[in-house]
Design a protein around this motif. Sequence first.
Motif, PDB file in Angstrom:
ATOM      1  N   LEU A  16      -3.813  -1.402   5.466  1.00 59.97           N
ATOM      2  CA  LEU A  16      -3.431  -1.236   4.064  1.00 59.97           C
ATOM      3  C   LEU A  16      -4.370  -0.267   3.354  1.00 59.97           C
ATOM      4  CD1 LEU A  16      -2.761  -5.004   3.225  1.00 59.97           C
ATOM      5  CD2 LEU A  16      -1.060  -3.275   3.839  1.00 59.97           C
ATOM      6  N   HIS A  17      -5.666  -0.422   3.586  1.00 61.65           N
ATOM      7  CA  HIS A  17      -6.638   0.426   2.892  1.00 61.65           C
ATOM      8  C   HIS A  17      -6.550   1.873   3.364  1.00 61.65           C
ATOM      9  CE1 HIS A  17      -9.158  -3.462   2.236  1.00 61.65           C
ATOM     10  NE2 HIS A  17      -8.235  -3.314   1.306  1.00 61.65           N
ATOM     11  N   ALA A  18      -6.362   2.091   4.665  1.00 64.09           N
ATOM     12  CA  ALA A  18      -6.234   3.462   5.154  1.00 64.09           C
ATOM     13  C   ALA A  18      -4.997   4.135   4.566  1.00 64.09           C
ATOM     14  CB  ALA A  18      -6.173   3.475   6.678  1.00 64.09           C
ATOM     15  N   LYS A  19      -3.910   3.403   4.518  1.00 66.54           N
ATOM     16  CA  LYS A  19      -2.665   3.968   3.987  1.00 66.54           C
ATOM     17  C   LYS A  19      -2.850   4.439   2.550  1.00 66.54           C
ATOM     18  CE  LYS A  19       0.821   4.346   5.502  1.00 66.54           C
ATOM     19  NZ  LYS A  19       1.600   5.511   6.009  1.00 66.54           N
ATOM     20  N   ALA A  39       0.854  -1.188   0.000  1.00 66.85           N
ATOM     21  CA  ALA A  39       0.000   0.000   0.000  1.00 66.85           C
ATOM     22  C   ALA A  39       0.888   1.235   0.000  1.00 66.85           C
ATOM     23  CB  ALA A  39      -0.918   0.001   1.222  1.00 66.85           C
ATOM     24  N   LEU A  40       0.727   2.069  -1.006  1.00 68.90           N
ATOM     25  CA  LEU A  40       1.528   3.272  -1.141  1.00 68.90           C
ATOM     26  C   LEU A  40       0.958   4.413  -0.302  1.00 68.90           C
ATOM     27  CD1 LEU A  40       2.058   3.363  -5.019  1.00 68.90           C
ATOM     28  CD2 LEU A  40       3.550   2.337  -3.290  1.00 68.90           C
ATOM     29  N   GLU A  41       1.824   5.320   0.114  1.00 68.34           N
ATOM     30  CA  GLU A  41       1.407   6.607   0.673  1.00 68.34           C
ATOM     31  C   GLU A  41       1.302   7.553  -0.527  1.00 68.34           C
ATOM     32  OE1 GLU A  41       1.060   9.394   4.186  1.00 68.34           O
ATOM     33  OE2 GLU A  41       1.015   7.239   4.014  1.00 68.34           O
ATOM     34  N   ALA A  42       0.143   7.491  -1.197  1.00 65.39           N
ATOM     35  CA  ALA A  42       0.022   8.054  -2.540  1.00 65.39           C
ATOM     36  C   ALA A  42      -0.491   9.485  -2.521  1.00 65.39           C
ATOM     37  CB  ALA A  42      -0.882   7.158  -3.383  1.00 65.39           C
ATOM     38  N   HIS A  43       0.189  10.373  -1.796  1.00 67.12           N
ATOM     39  CA  HIS A  43      -0.192  11.772  -1.828  1.00 67.12           C
ATOM     40  C   HIS A  43       0.652  12.524  -2.849  1.00 67.12           C
ATOM     41  CE1 HIS A  43       3.401  12.620   0.471  1.00 67.12           C
ATOM     42  NE2 HIS A  43       2.982  11.895   1.490  1.00 67.12           N
ATOM     43  N   GLY A  44       0.348  13.809  -3.006  1.00 63.05           N
ATOM     44  CA  GLY A  44       0.901  14.571  -4.120  1.00 63.05           C
ATOM     45  C   GLY A  44       2.376  14.852  -4.062  1.00 63.05           C
ATOM     46  N   GLN A  45       3.025  14.679  -2.921  1.00 61.91           N
ATOM     47  CA  GLN A  45       4.473  14.856  -2.869  1.00 61.91           C
ATOM     48  C   GLN A  45       5.200  13.590  -3.303  1.00 61.91           C
ATOM     49  OE1 GLN A  45       6.379  17.076   0.462  1.00 61.91           O
ATOM     50  NE2 GLN A  45       7.529  15.203   0.835  1.00 61.91           N
ATOM     51  N   ASN A  46       4.636  12.431  -2.985  1.00 58.45           N
ATOM     52  CA  ASN A  46       5.296  11.171  -3.328  1.00 58.45           C
ATOM     53  C   ASN A  46       5.038  10.727  -4.754  1.00 58.45           C
ATOM     54  OD1 ASN A  46       6.221  11.053  -0.730  1.00 58.45           O
ATOM     55  ND2 ASN A  46       4.816   9.465  -0.045  1.00 58.45           N
ATOM     56  N   LEU A  47       3.983  11.234  -5.383  1.00 61.08           N
ATOM     57  CA  LEU A  47       3.628  10.835  -6.737  1.00 61.08           C
ATOM     58  C   LEU A  47       4.134  11.869  -7.730  1.00 61.08           C
ATOM     59  CD1 LEU A  47      -0.105   9.736  -6.319  1.00 61.08           C
ATOM     60  CD2 LEU A  47       1.901   8.242  -6.453  1.00 61.08           C
ATOM     61  N   LEU A  48       4.833  11.399  -8.747  1.00 63.43           N
ATOM     62  CA  LEU A  48       5.193  12.228  -9.891  1.00 63.43           C
ATOM     63  C   LEU A  48       4.388  11.744 -11.089  1.00 63.43           C
ATOM     64  CD1 LEU A  48       9.102  12.138  -9.585  1.00 63.43           C
ATOM     65  CD2 LEU A  48       7.583  13.932  -8.757  1.00 63.43           C
ATOM     66  N   VAL A  49       3.907  12.677 -11.901  1.00 63.52           N
ATOM     67  CA  VAL A  49       3.170  12.312 -13.106  1.00 63.52           C
ATOM     68  C   VAL A  49       3.971  12.782 -14.320  1.00 63.52           C
ATOM     69  CG1 VAL A  49       1.796  14.441 -13.084  1.00 63.52           C
ATOM     70  CG2 VAL A  49       0.951  12.422 -14.297  1.00 63.52           C
ATOM     71  N   VAL A  50       3.972  11.944 -15.350  1.00 60.78           N
ATOM     72  CA  VAL A  50       4.630  12.273 -16.612  1.00 60.78           C
ATOM     73  C   VAL A  50       3.543  12.692 -17.599  1.00 60.78           C
ATOM     74  CG1 VAL A  50       6.116  11.440 -18.464  1.00 60.78           C
ATOM     75  CG2 VAL A  50       6.423  10.563 -16.129  1.00 60.78           C
ATOM     76  N   LEU A  51       3.667  13.898 -18.146  1.00 63.36           N
ATOM     77  CA  LEU A  51       2.714  14.437 -19.111  1.00 63.36           C
ATOM     78  C   LEU A  51       3.330  14.444 -20.503  1.00 63.36           C
ATOM     79  CD1 LEU A  51       1.529  17.589 -17.082  1.00 63.36           C
ATOM     80  CD2 LEU A  51       0.578  15.274 -17.004  1.00 63.36           C
ATOM     81  N   GLY A  83      -6.671   6.645   1.977  1.00 62.62           N
ATOM     82  CA  GLY A  83      -6.678   7.939   2.634  1.00 62.62           C
ATOM     83  C   GLY A  83      -5.829   8.958   1.906  1.00 62.62           C
ATOM     84  N   SER A  84      -4.693   8.521   1.369  1.00 64.75           N
ATOM     85  CA  SER A  84      -3.816   9.447   0.654  1.00 64.75           C
ATOM     86  C   SER A  84      -4.256   9.641  -0.798  1.00 64.75           C
ATOM     87  CB  SER A  84      -2.370   8.948   0.708  1.00 64.75           C
ATOM     88  OG  SER A  84      -2.250   7.631   0.196  1.00 64.75           O
ATOM     89  N   LEU A  85      -4.599   8.557  -1.488  1.00 61.92           N
ATOM     90  CA  LEU A  85      -4.921   8.658  -2.911  1.00 61.92           C
ATOM     91  C   LEU A  85      -6.270   9.335  -3.132  1.00 61.92           C
ATOM     92  CD1 LEU A  85      -4.042   7.943  -5.800  1.00 61.92           C
ATOM     93  CD2 LEU A  85      -5.228   5.753  -5.532  1.00 61.92           C
ATOM     94  N   VAL A  86      -7.309   8.886  -2.429  1.00 63.13           N
ATOM     95  CA  VAL A  86      -8.637   9.468  -2.597  1.00 63.13           C
ATOM     96  C   VAL A  86      -8.763  10.741  -1.772  1.00 63.13           C
ATOM     97  CG1 VAL A  86     -11.116   9.096  -2.320  1.00 63.13           C
ATOM     98  CG2 VAL A  86      -9.656   7.219  -3.091  1.00 63.13           C
ATOM     99  N   GLY A  87      -8.391  10.642  -0.477  1.00 59.40           N
ATOM    100  CA  GLY A  87      -8.624  11.764   0.423  1.00 59.40           C
ATOM    101  C   GLY A  87      -7.807  12.995   0.112  1.00 59.40           C
ATOM    102  N   THR A  88      -6.565  12.811  -0.350  1.00 67.94           N
ATOM    103  CA  THR A  88      -5.700  13.968  -0.605  1.00 67.94           C
ATOM    104  C   THR A  88      -5.499  14.214  -2.098  1.00 67.94           C
ATOM    105  OG1 THR A  88      -4.523  13.659   1.482  1.00 67.94           O
ATOM    106  CG2 THR A  88      -3.426  14.978  -0.190  1.00 67.94           C
ATOM    107  N   THR A  89      -4.976  13.215  -2.821  1.00 68.37           N
ATOM    108  CA  THR A  89      -4.611  13.439  -4.226  1.00 68.37           C
ATOM    109  C   THR A  89      -5.827  13.752  -5.087  1.00 68.37           C
ATOM    110  OG1 THR A  89      -2.635  12.062  -4.041  1.00 68.37           O
ATOM    111  CG2 THR A  89      -3.538  12.382  -6.242  1.00 68.37           C
TER     112      THR A  89
END
Length: 543
Positions: free
Chosen positions: A441-444, A383-395, A447-453
């Motif tokens: 796992l689900h909170a991690k 389960a990733l901590e998938a908030h906007g600082q840890n995720l990079l997107v390629v455009l 919570g970051s992907l849906v709740g923040t990102t």
Amino acid sequence: MRHSVEFAADLAAVRPDLSPGYAAALPGARAAVMGRLWRGLLCEPLPGLGERVATGGNVRVRLADGRDLTGPARLPYDLAGEPVLRLDGVAYADPAGLLVALGLPGSEGLVDDLDNSVASMALSRAGAASPVREPGPEHHEQSVVDGHPYHPGCRNRPGVSVAEQLAYMPEHRPVVALDLVSVPAAECLVTGPWPGSLMDGDRLLLPVHPWQTRHVLPELGVRPYATGVLPCHPLMSVRTLAPLDGGPHLKTAFTARMTSGVRDISPGSVRDCVPLSDLLTTLSARLGGRPRIARYLSGAAAAVHGEHTADLSVMLREPTPRRPGRTVLPVAALAVPPAGDGTAFPLAGLIGTARHEAAREWLAAFADVAMAAALGLLALGVALEAHGQNLLVVLDRRGAPVELVYRDLADVRISPARLARNGFGRPPVSARLLSDDPEVLHAKLFGSLVGTTFGSLVSLLGQGDRTSESRLWAVVAAAARRAFDALPDTADVRADRDALFGERIRVKAHLLARLAGAPPGDSWTTLPNPLTQGASWALAHAQ
């Protein structure tokens, strides 16, 4: 307001040219932090607060002592600030002052956090550099001026002076020259191949942040071997820096509490960094390279008085990939409002009622990339901590999302049981990273992907239009369903689907975690799930 006054005095001494801009930025900074505070007061299970009742576009929060706090109704993912809240009819524009008046049990330290956050945000806004017409990766990192979109301590930086913020913080776009400390290699904890360029015979040369050199090394009885020898651009996390001449990013210890966590590097993190990188890279390969992992290449912790210390540690990470004709940036930088001519703001052209269809198309493309990567890794056991600082997107050249990169691996959660069911062994990492509990796992991840990102992206693109926002949430939900449909129909995947589409999701409770007596680690609350209630929930809260 103590910090605001102190910052103004210090700024007048070190950068008087910024004083007018700082004064002008204070009301907006107060409103931005107040908005985050109001979100927490509405959503978190805080002591001293009772029922929340929505009435005519406002919400009334009843305090345990019978007083009423009132303010505009808002959804948890809204980004807007709140200029004023009213406590028993008295208007408060300063979040720290409001918290004092509320008198919530254990909130004394949080009051100082909010006060510092307002002052630091005003300084950030006053000193932030102008947009860059052809920004590189580091410029996108530095465009995130206001910090975490939902944390009331988003710019809390106690122990870092005004002059030091201007010299070291990324939004001011300084060049930070790192120092080197020479330590016996035989006494160090080293993971991975340490580069020869940072060796001097049988001694390691550890890069050290100059703030750490000034404030922490003297207490350790350590002096630098060389000062100001590695010029770097500071990235979003402040203590991670990109050398000007290229090469690995350097994650340094910066033993101060920023937002709400102390930014040191534990020996356990040094020990884990390469095995974690190996595991996530292997799992990513199983998923066809989704997401790409920004690997840690090596790490080292020096010994002081016979023990490896978190205050004198560093990790080397693969740099942000540069792709010809493509833009690579943190997802957090996507949600930065337009500034100046908007050139550092990739989504500026998707905001406005005339652009709703284009916004949904863009979000669908990003959600497909992000959900496939994150849910695929979860199914395998991470389960990733998938908030906007840890995720990079390629455009791509058109600004469409085509790839996801994940970095800063130390906050993932790993299920040994899931790994085993997918043919992978238990990784040699710290026990704190391991959990087979689906709720953990689900909170991690959720919570970051849906709740923040996704929350911040929907709020940005929807701009408070609840009809548009409900459609954007439907786009995200559809991408999640597509991602699940592409995965094997296992018990783990079915459990993940049920949790992601449940009535509520768990997210971090930022205020609760900073109250006196709160247990160490994260605190949590639950929110209505916008993926399942987006169409009805957002519309029900339309003003």
